[in-house]
Design an enzyme around this catalytic site. Structure first.
Site, PDB file in Angstrom:
ATOM      1  N   LYS A  46       0.847  -1.198   0.000  1.00  0.00           N
ATOM      2  CA  LYS A  46       0.000   0.000   0.000  1.00  0.00           C
ATOM      3  C   LYS A  46       0.883   1.249   0.000  1.00  0.00           C
ATOM      4  O   LYS A  46       2.081   1.175   0.300  1.00  0.00           O
ATOM      5  CB  LYS A  46      -0.913  -0.018   1.228  1.00  0.00           C
ATOM      6  CG  LYS A  46      -0.175   0.024   2.566  1.00  0.00           C
ATOM      7  CD  LYS A  46      -1.094  -0.290   3.748  1.00  0.00           C
ATOM      8  CE  LYS A  46      -0.335  -0.266   5.065  1.00  0.00           C
ATOM      9  NZ  LYS A  46      -1.167  -0.763   6.191  1.00  0.00           N
ATOM     10  N   TYR A 272      14.450  30.556   8.701  1.00  0.00           N
ATOM     11  CA  TYR A 272      13.146  31.144   9.053  1.00  0.00           C
ATOM     12  C   TYR A 272      12.986  31.269  10.562  1.00  0.00           C
ATOM     13  O   TYR A 272      13.294  30.343  11.308  1.00  0.00           O
ATOM     14  CB  TYR A 272      12.021  30.250   8.536  1.00  0.00           C
ATOM     15  CG  TYR A 272      11.693  30.442   7.070  1.00  0.00           C
ATOM     16  CD1 TYR A 272      11.363  31.687   6.552  1.00  0.00           C
ATOM     17  CD2 TYR A 272      11.688  29.339   6.218  1.00  0.00           C
ATOM     18  CE1 TYR A 272      11.054  31.840   5.213  1.00  0.00           C
ATOM     19  CE2 TYR A 272      11.367  29.480   4.874  1.00  0.00           C
ATOM     20  CZ  TYR A 272      11.050  30.740   4.376  1.00  0.00           C
ATOM     21  OH  TYR A 272      10.738  30.881   3.058  1.00  0.00           O
TER      22      TYR A 272
HETATM   23  C1  LIG Z   1      -0.441  -1.721   6.907  1.00  0.00           C
HETATM   24  C2  LIG Z   1      -1.000  -3.020   7.360  1.00  0.00           C
HETATM   25  C3  LIG Z   1      -0.184  -4.146   7.519  1.00  0.00           C
HETATM   26  C4  LIG Z   1       1.326  -4.064   7.421  1.00  0.00           C
HETATM   27  O1  LIG Z   1       1.828  -3.625   8.660  1.00  0.00           O
HETATM   28  P1  LIG Z   1       3.393  -3.479   8.947  1.00  0.00           P
HETATM   29  O2  LIG Z   1       3.463  -3.067  10.360  1.00  0.00           O
HETATM   30  O3  LIG Z   1       3.894  -2.436   8.014  1.00  0.00           O
HETATM   31  O4  LIG Z   1       4.010  -4.797   8.688  1.00  0.00           O
HETATM   32  C5  LIG Z   1      -0.787  -5.348   7.796  1.00  0.00           C
HETATM   33  N1  LIG Z   1      -2.140  -5.446   7.971  1.00  0.00           N
HETATM   34  C6  LIG Z   1      -2.944  -4.375   7.873  1.00  0.00           C
HETATM   35  C7  LIG Z   1      -4.395  -4.537   8.097  1.00  0.00           C
HETATM   36  C8  LIG Z   1      -2.414  -3.125   7.583  1.00  0.00           C
HETATM   37  O5  LIG Z   1      -3.210  -2.057   7.513  1.00  0.00           O
END
Ligand SMILES: *Cc1c(COP(=O)(O)O)cnc(C)c1O
Length: 381
Positions: A46, A272
């Site tokens: 993702k 800044y």
């Molecule tokens: C993002 C996600 C993962 C992966 O988690 P990590 O901690 O990056 O390994 C697994 N399951 C779900 C439902 C997620 O949203």
């Protein structure tokens, strides 16, 4: 016609991001060994594979034998399908269908995770009306209170003869809230609730598999891995555990170019808001990277980077495209034309940068912007 560009993309970019695909594959293999031979260890890709690039990451993992890929939403699912084509792989969309998008899940063979009674009902209706026999995954909440059927909703659907009728569930899924802290008591509680829900579910669907573990969940031990594990962060070199040495190897190196070096000849404010005062004689380097490139502004007070192994602190505030470093301790010979400063790499991990910015490696990676020149080191065949 315009004259051809004579510079390379690397020459034109302000900062260079190197992504080691062989390291991604090595991390995936470590997770596979840890999870054991009966667990299908997939890859969560993702958010553009946590900011590292969907296409090259998926190609490398698929080449290594990864068969299951997870994304958050339908748009990501469509992009994943485009990358994978007709490859022999499972594509899972963890948020499931928004109302009215069921058809696209079926058309592109995206396995939906169904988390609410409404999603389940709508998917059942769609499947019945269209004679779709596509697998889905049912998600139950076991203590995180984010996504998934509550215990009551799950029991209601189980007791209703029509509750799950017409579905072909591949698996029951849940998600751990505290897996990054192995001693946290919620881990055992969630596992117990999940085991109980899974055995109930199997009274109806004997072949349903279980999926509970993310990266950190895999390191909790094989009692947590079940049939499908869903690691993301660990693949990309982020330490999934809140404390202790990382068990995964680094994937990312980030260096930025130094645009200008100046020595101040009297104490003077920098950047800044004039929040930093450079002492008389200080040497400052202005670097072509800022918060638009994912260098979080909250990093300003305690951030630092490295030049030839020498630690240099941020001077003042990170701005949009530029960051100033106090390089007084670096010899001029290391600051000449073409000099770079290392932000993530052998001298400091993505987790170190995150800690200095008051966040986690996940956020540092997913914040990386689109302006880098990206170089991918190939996965070994
Ligand atoms: C993002 C996600 C993962 C992966 O988690 P990590 O901690 O990056 O390994 C697994 N399951 C779900 C439902 C997620 O949203």
């Amino acid at each position: 016609m315009a004259a051809p560009l004579s510079s390379s993309p690397e020459d034109r970019a302000g900062a260079l991001l190197t992504i080691d695909l062989a390291a991604v594959v090595e991390n995936w293999r470590l997770l596979k060994r840890t999870a054991g031979p009966t667990c299908d260890v997939g890859a969560v890709v993702k958010a553009d594979a946590y900011g590292l690039g969907l296409e090259p990451i998926v190609a490398a993992l698929k080449g290594a034998g990864c068969k299951t890929f997870y994304v958050a939403n339908l748009n990501e699912g469509l992009a994943l399908r485009a990358v994978l084509g007709n490859a022999d792989a499972r594509l899972v969309v963890m948020h499931g269908p928004n109302p009215g998008t069921e058809r696209e899940f079926a058309a592109h063979r995206l396995i939906p995770v169904l988390s609410t009674p409404r999603q389940i009902k709508t998917w059942r209706g769609f499947a019945a009306a269209n004679d779709v026999l596509m697998e889905s995954i049912i998600k139950v909440d076991t203590g995180m209170n984010r996504l998934g059927l509550t215990a009551l909703e799950f029991a209601g659907l189980m007791n209703d003869p029509d509750g799950f009728a017409g579905l072909t569930p591949l698996a029951l899924m849940s998600h751990l809230a505290c897996a990054d802290t192995p001693a946290h008591p919620l881990n055992a509680v969630q596992r117990e609730r999940f085991a109980s829900a899974l055995s109930t579910f199997r009274l109806k669907f004997a072949d349903a598999r279980g999926s509970l573990a993310n990266s950190a969940g895999i390191f909790l031990g094989q009692g947590f891995t079940y049939d499908f594990a869903r690691p993301g962060a660990a693949l990309y070199g982020v330490n999934p555990l809140a404390e202790g040495a990382s068990r995964v190897i680094p994937v990312v190196r980030l260096v930025a170019k130094i645009l200008q070096v100046r020595r101040v000849d009297a104490a003077t404010p920098v950047g800044y808001g004039a929040t930093f005062r450079a002492p008389d004689g200080a040497k400052l380097a202005t670097v072509s990277m800022g918060y638009a490139d994912g260098l979080l502004r909250s990093w300003s007070p305690s951030g630092h980077a490295f030049i030839d192994g020498l630690k240099v602190p941020v001077a003042g505030r990170v701005s949009m495209d530029l960051t100033i470093f106090d390089v007084s301790n670096v010899p001029d010979s290391a600051l000449g034309p073409g000099a770079v400063i290392e932000l993530i790499g052998s001298s400091q991990s993505v987790d170190d940068v995150a800690r200095a910015a008051g966040t986690i490696g996940y956020e540092v990676l997913t914040a990386l912007g689109g302006r880098y020149h990206r170089r991918y080191l190939p996965a070994k065949g």
